[in-house]
Motif scaffolding. Structure first.
Motif, short mmCIF file in Angstrom:
data_model
loop_
_atom_site.label_atom_id
_atom_site.label_comp_id
_atom_site.label_asym_id
_atom_site.label_seq_id
_atom_site.Cartn_x
_atom_site.Cartn_y
_atom_site.Cartn_z
N VAL A 177 -3.01 -1.24 -1.50
CA VAL A 177 -3.90 -0.37 -2.27
C VAL A 177 -3.13 0.88 -2.67
O VAL A 177 -2.59 1.60 -1.82
N LYS A 178 -3.07 1.13 -3.98
CA LYS A 178 -2.38 2.32 -4.49
C LYS A 178 -3.40 3.32 -4.99
O LYS A 178 -4.16 3.03 -5.93
N SER A 179 -3.42 4.47 -4.35
CA SER A 179 -4.29 5.57 -4.77
C SER A 179 -3.45 6.59 -5.53
O SER A 179 -2.27 6.39 -5.78
N THR A 180 -4.05 7.72 -5.85
CA THR A 180 -3.36 8.73 -6.65
C THR A 180 -2.10 9.24 -5.97
O THR A 180 -1.05 9.38 -6.60
N PHE A 181 -2.18 9.51 -4.66
CA PHE A 181 -1.04 10.11 -3.95
C PHE A 181 -0.50 9.24 -2.81
O PHE A 181 0.34 9.71 -2.04
N SER A 182 -0.98 8.03 -2.67
CA SER A 182 -0.52 7.22 -1.55
C SER A 182 -0.59 5.74 -1.89
O SER A 182 -1.26 5.33 -2.84
N GLU A 183 0.12 4.95 -1.10
CA GLU A 183 0.06 3.50 -1.20
C GLU A 183 -0.08 2.93 0.21
O GLU A 183 0.70 3.27 1.10
N THR A 184 -1.08 2.09 0.42
CA THR A 184 -1.40 1.58 1.76
C THR A 184 -1.30 0.07 1.78
O THR A 184 -1.89 -0.60 0.93
N ARG A 185 -0.58 -0.45 2.77
CA ARG A 185 -0.57 -1.89 2.99
C ARG A 185 -1.55 -2.20 4.11
O ARG A 185 -1.38 -1.72 5.24
N LEU A 186 -2.58 -2.97 3.81
CA LEU A 186 -3.59 -3.29 4.80
C LEU A 186 -3.07 -4.33 5.78
O LEU A 186 -2.08 -5.03 5.50
N VAL A 187 -3.72 -4.46 6.93
CA VAL A 187 -3.31 -5.47 7.90
C VAL A 187 -3.53 -6.85 7.27
O VAL A 187 -4.45 -7.04 6.47
N PRO A 188 -2.69 -7.83 7.59
CA PRO A 188 -2.86 -9.17 7.00
C PRO A 188 -4.22 -9.77 7.38
O PRO A 188 -4.67 -9.65 8.52
N ALA A 189 -4.86 -10.40 6.41
CA ALA A 189 -6.17 -11.05 6.65
C ALA A 189 -5.95 -12.54 6.88
O ALA A 189 -5.32 -13.22 6.07
N LEU A 190 -6.47 -13.03 7.98
CA LEU A 190 -6.33 -14.45 8.32
C LEU A 190 -7.38 -15.29 7.62
O LEU A 190 -7.10 -16.42 7.19
N SER A 310 -15.39 1.55 -10.21
CA SER A 310 -16.62 2.16 -9.70
C SER A 310 -16.27 3.43 -8.92
O SER A 310 -15.12 3.61 -8.48
N GLN A 311 -17.26 4.28 -8.74
CA GLN A 311 -17.00 5.54 -8.03
C GLN A 311 -16.57 5.27 -6.59
O GLN A 311 -15.69 5.95 -6.05
N ARG A 312 -17.20 4.28 -5.96
CA ARG A 312 -16.88 3.96 -4.57
C ARG A 312 -16.67 2.45 -4.43
O ARG A 312 -17.24 1.65 -5.19
N GLY A 313 -15.89 2.08 -3.46
CA GLY A 313 -15.68 0.68 -3.16
C GLY A 313 -15.22 0.52 -1.73
O GLY A 313 -14.92 1.51 -1.04
N HIS A 324 -11.45 -0.71 4.42
CA HIS A 324 -10.65 0.30 3.74
C HIS A 324 -11.45 0.77 2.53
O HIS A 324 -11.88 -0.04 1.71
N ASN A 325 -11.64 2.07 2.41
CA ASN A 325 -12.44 2.63 1.32
C ASN A 325 -11.63 2.73 0.03
O ASN A 325 -10.43 3.02 0.04
N LEU A 326 -12.32 2.52 -1.09
CA LEU A 326 -11.72 2.62 -2.41
C LEU A 326 -12.38 3.74 -3.20
O LEU A 326 -13.55 4.06 -2.99
N GLU A 327 -11.61 4.31 -4.12
CA GLU A 327 -12.11 5.32 -5.04
C GLU A 327 -11.81 4.90 -6.47
O GLU A 327 -10.96 4.04 -6.72
N LEU A 328 -12.50 5.51 -7.40
CA LEU A 328 -12.29 5.24 -8.82
C LEU A 328 -10.82 5.40 -9.17
O LEU A 328 -10.19 6.41 -8.85
N GLY A 329 -10.24 4.38 -9.80
CA GLY A 329 -8.86 4.44 -10.22
C GLY A 329 -7.87 3.80 -9.27
O GLY A 329 -6.70 3.60 -9.62
N ASP A 330 -8.30 3.44 -8.06
CA ASP A 330 -7.41 2.78 -7.12
C ASP A 330 -6.96 1.42 -7.67
O ASP A 330 -7.75 0.72 -8.33
#
Length: 357
Positions: A177-190, A310-313, A324-330
């Motif tokens: 997930v790439k946000s405005t100021f950061s990039e996050t790698r989530l834990v692998p989903a089985l 969307s505004q939230r995700g 993991h929360n999402l914001e508009l533009g992620d």
């Protein structure tokens, strides 16, 4: 331990971490002390399941002691990466949800995982009954190779390396997930990811496309361009989606929520990922959309791209416990390049599912 003859076979796994489920009885008992427990609880039934679980744990520990295995125990809710030091096998005792939670800490794919269903639908007493109503509250145990009934036979065989044919490599989902100021790698989903608005009644708006790596940032690309981990990608074949969100699953999780939502049960040996757009409101789009776009596959080498509009995700990882929360533009990148998980599974049980327990 009837029927187990290991001869002089040496131990294959000597340092084991046992991850133990916290039962509903224990959780509600804590709420009861604070006067917050629901009034409609069936305490006797919860206590019976708690006792069955505890008996399974005690039986497992007895087996480990008998075979002189070094082990430590941790409650599922207290599991931390520090507990993984020097172990060569993780054993999750509970149900499918306990297995999934434990798997999230094995993100490098170097430590195998064994699941034990501590409260299976079929007990020793149930075997004497020709027709019995299944208790749907118990875990399906599809991710568990052993149960409370057969662990005294199967666990020693695994410890001594006699069940290596049951050790399979399971594909997992990599999600960045790439946000405005950061990039996050989530834990692998089985099992699966659910990407949606936090409110089930709200519309999830996103733009769905496919990424192709660009060798030269100056090269012409007709569509949108983006970057993940500094690598430039072109986004193509994209469309705007108004829906209730989207499922993405592995073959392991394809018979769980994906199948219930109308997706396809996949071959367990497949390394592809499957996606399903939920309740796609195609009439809201000004683009020409083929209905087949709602359910498809992310093949090896392909990368799916989402731009959240969307505004939230929220991204739900293998159920509701990890999000993991999402914001508009992620922006989100999804592929099958997470390290595979070595996992013991029954060869006769090829339909892993439920991430709800």
């Amino acid at each position: 331990m009837s029927g187990v003859n290991l001869g002089s076979a040496a131990l294959r796994y000597r340092n084991i971490l046992v991850v133990i489920k916290q039962t509903a009885f224990e959780e509600y008992s804590q709420l009861k002390l604070r006067g917050q427990a629901p009034k409609a609880l069936r305490w006797k039934r919860l206590e019976q399941r708690y006792k069955a679980h505890k008996q399974c744990v005690n039986d497992l520990l007895s087996v480990l002691r008998k075979h002189e295995v070094s082990f430590s125990c941790v409650n599922r809710v207290e599991l931390d990466r520090q507990h993984l030091s020097d172990i060569d096998l993780m054993v999750a005792v509970g149900g499918d949800g306990t297995v999934l939670s434990a798997a999230h800490f094995l993100d490098h794919g170097t430590i195998p995982l064994l699941g034990i269903n501590s409260d299976p639908n079929i007990t020793i007493e149930d075997r004497q009954v020709t027709k019995k109503v299944v208790d749907e509250r118990r875990s399906h145990g599809a991710l568990c190779m052993c149960t409370a009934i057969d662990l005294e036979e199967r666990v020693p065989q695994i410890l001594h390396g006699e069940k290596q044919d049951n050790l399979t490599s399971r594909t997992r989902i990599r999600c960045k997930v790439k946000s405005t100021f950061s990039e996050t790698r989530l834990v692998p989903a089985l099992n699966d990811l659910l990407i949606a608005n936090p409110s089930p009644a709200a519309v999830s708006r996103f733009r769905l496309g496919w990424l192709s790596q660009l060798d030269d940032i100056s090269m012409h690309h007709p569509g949108t361009m983006t970057r993940f981990a500094g690598i430039p990608y072109g986004v193509s074949h994209s469309l705007n989606v108004w829906s209730s969100g989207m499922w993405v699953c592995t073959s392991t999780g394809s018979s769980a929520a994906m199948a219930a939502a109308g997706g396809q049960v996949m071959d367990m040996e497949s390394s592809d990922l499957q996606y399903l757009i939920r309740e796609h409101m195609m009439e809201n789009s000004n683009e020409s959309i083929d209905a087949d776009i709602n359910n498809g596959f992310i093949e090896s080498g392909q990368k799916m791209h989402l731009r959240w509009n969307s505004q939230r995700g929220r991204i739900f990882i293998d159920g509701s416990h990890l999000t993991h929360n999402l914001e508009l533009g992620d922006e989100i990148m999804i592929d099958n390049q997470a390290p595979p998980l070595p996992m013991f599974l029954s060869q006769s049980r090829n339909k892993p599912s439920s991430s709800l327990t």
